[in-house]
Structures are given as structure tokens and as C-alpha cells.
Enzyme design. Structure first.
Site, PDB file in Angstrom:
ATOM      1  N   TYR A  35     -83.260  -2.472  50.300  1.00 35.31           N
ATOM      2  CA  TYR A  35     -81.805  -1.959  49.602  1.00 35.31           C
ATOM      3  C   TYR A  35     -81.947   0.033  50.717  1.00 35.31           C
ATOM      4  O   TYR A  35     -80.664  -0.040  50.580  1.00 35.31           O
ATOM      5  CB  TYR A  35     -81.808  -1.548  48.305  1.00 35.31           C
ATOM      6  CG  TYR A  35     -81.921  -2.541  47.081  1.00 35.31           C
ATOM      7  CD1 TYR A  35     -81.708  -4.298  47.626  1.00 35.31           C
ATOM      8  CD2 TYR A  35     -81.864  -2.488  45.979  1.00 35.31           C
ATOM      9  CE1 TYR A  35     -81.933  -4.759  47.033  1.00 35.31           C
ATOM     10  CE2 TYR A  35     -82.214  -3.388  44.471  1.00 35.31           C
ATOM     11  CZ  TYR A  35     -82.279  -5.392  45.042  1.00 35.31           C
ATOM     12  OH  TYR A  35     -82.691  -6.308  44.033  1.00 35.31           O
ATOM     13  N   HIS A  93     -90.110  -9.457  45.022  1.00 39.19           N
ATOM     14  CA  HIS A  93     -89.090  -9.790  45.100  1.00 39.19           C
ATOM     15  C   HIS A  93     -88.681 -10.820  45.474  1.00 39.19           C
ATOM     16  O   HIS A  93     -87.841 -11.274  44.749  1.00 39.19           O
ATOM     17  CB  HIS A  93     -88.672  -8.845  46.741  1.00 39.19           C
ATOM     18  CG  HIS A  93     -87.193  -8.832  46.673  1.00 39.19           C
ATOM     19  ND1 HIS A  93     -86.975  -7.515  47.176  1.00 39.19           N
ATOM     20  CD2 HIS A  93     -86.090  -8.702  46.001  1.00 39.19           C
ATOM     21  CE1 HIS A  93     -85.079  -7.111  47.100  1.00 39.19           C
ATOM     22  NE2 HIS A  93     -84.893  -8.040  45.801  1.00 39.19           N
TER      23      HIS A  93
END
Length: 259
Positions: A35, A93
Site C-alpha cells: 500500500y 498478503h
């Protein structure tokens, strides 16, 4: 872990948004290495003046960075970016790196946990196969599996497995990225005089998920946290439960079936 989290995916004003979230009462922030806003989250934590131990902060390592050594290095880099001594929850993730790298990454995270760099180890976008892989390797199961989860995409096989194995289920895209115009969602919303996002988040909480709504709009950040002065009844829950479209209901990448 607070039962409501604040997501910062694709949030390019993350510091300001996290500060707004703290004002609205959130104490759980879901970030990730990919991110590129761990530093912004860390700055917001520092500027907020809230004691670090009152907050729950998550990060994640994406498949391109999987592997034992790269994961150890990545956790250290995340700690520096956040400006923290520890990270509350660190997730793999996604499962897209293959069995060998997945397990190597998981072992590295367990080592980081033993070293006190992270408090809990979890995964994201893991299907039953990937969770069984961890168990079959003789390793402790993760504390969390974060998956796409909302009435249109309920991922029941994974959710049931997690419940049977005491794995907490976190829900990303809990408000379907704003696509809330389904008549059933609108009907429940009108019945309670609440906006559709609040209805969807309440559905998630009543299913004992941990929803992670995201927004950069202060009014939305605040309204998404106003969930504790109403409840959905059995009829409401059944109406929303009936919307499940299986995998076709997913609106994100949802790589839970990846080999």
C-alpha cells in the site's frame, strides 16, 4: 484486536484519514507493504498522541516479496517505516507464490513473532488448501485469515474452516466498494433508517467477522463507525445471507483458489 478496523488500501491521504479514524473511535488500522503508506500510518499514530498500546496495527507481505530472508528483511523495513517497536499483526498478503515460498514466509513470520517484532501471525486470501498446508507442515495455524467478505461473496467453505479451527476472519471490501444498490440491502437500510454501508458492516459484525471498511471522506469514516446503537434481526440477516453469489460475487482479486 478491535472488532472494527480501518482499511487504507489505495488511500493516498492515509495520514489525514487515519487521524480522522482515530477521532471517530477506530483503534485498528489495516495497512500493507504494497500500500506504500506504512510511514503515513506511523506518522498519524505519533501525531494522534494515542498510546501505542491502545492501537492495533496490521501490515502484510505480498507474494512478490515472499521467501524466508526477504520476509525477515521486509518486517524490519516495515518497523522502520511505521516507526514502531512492534507490529500487532503481520499477514501473508496472498498465496500466489507457491507452496515452498508460502511456508518459508510463514516460518519467517513465526521467527519474527518469537523475536517480539510482531505480536500475531496471520494470512490473507487463503483458502482451505493453503491453511491445511500450514497444518500439514506441523506449524501452528494463523490467528487471522483476511478475505473478501460481504453478502454477495460469503466464502462459506473458508469461513467454516476458520471457525472450526479458531481462526479469526477479517472481512475486506465489507461494503462492496460502494456497490450497495441491491434491493435487499436497500430494503434493510430503509427499515432501520441507516445507510447501506452501516447495514453491511452490522451484518459483518453479527456474523462475528472483523470488517475493514475504507474511506478518505471524514463523514463516511465517522458514519461507518456508528454501528452499535442498532441491530439486524433474524429476518434482516436471512435476507442478506440469501444474496450469496459464491466466487462470482467477488469484486476484488480474491485469489483464494490459487494453487
Amino acid at each position: 484486536m478491535p472488532l472494527l478496523g480501518f482499511g487504507v488500501y489505495q488511500n493516498y491521504t492515509a495520514k489525514a484519514s487515519v487521524l480522522e479514524a482515530f477521532k471517530a473511535g477506530y483503534r485498528h488500522v489495516d495497512s500493507a507493504q504494497v500500500y506504500r503508506n506504512e510511514a503515513a500510518v506511523g506518522e498519524a499514530v505519533k501525531e494522534s498522541g494515542i498510546d501505542r498500546h491502545e492501537l492495533f496495527i496490521t501490515s502484510k507481505c505480498v507474494s512478490q516479496n515472499h521467501g524466508y530472508e526477504t520476509t525477515l528483511k521486509g518486517v524490519d523495513q516495515s518497523l522502520v517505516k511505521f516507526g514502531f517497536d512492534y507490529i500487532d499483526l503481520f499477514l501473508i498478503h496472498d498465496p500466489m507464490s507457491g507452496t515452498e515460498k508460502r511456508l518459508a514466509t510463514y516460518k519467517a513470520l513465526l521467527e519474527c513473532q518469537k523475536a517480539g517484532k510482531i505480536r500475531s501471525v496471520g494470512v490473507s486470501n487463503y483458502g482451505v488448501k493453503h491453511l491445511e498446508e500450514i497444518k500439514n507442515a506441523g506449524l501452528e495455524l494463523p490467528t487471522v485469515n483476511q478475505i473478501e467478505l460481504h453478502p454477495l461473496c460469503q466464502q462459506k467453505p473458508i469461513v467454516n474452516y476458520c471457525r472450526e479451527n479458531s481462526i479469526i476472519v477479517q472481512a475486506y471490501c465489507p461494503i462492496i466498494r460502494g456497490k450497495m444498490d441491491h434491493p435487499a440491502i436497500q430494503a434493510v437500510s430503509r427499515k432501520h433508517g441507516r445507510d447501506p454501508a452501516q447495514v453491511l458492516l452490522r451484518w459483518s459484525l453479527q456474523n462475528e467477522f472483523v470488517p475493514l471498511p475504507k474511506s478518505a471522506t471524514p463523514s463516511r469514516i465517522e458514519s461507518n463507525a456508528q454501528l452499535y446503537d442498532f441491530a439486524l434481526d433474524a429476518e434482516d440477516m436471512a435476507k442478506l445471507d440469501a444474496l450469496d453469489e459464491g466466487d462470482t460475487g467477488a469484486i476484488s482479486w480474491n485469489p483464494v483458489n490459487h494453487l
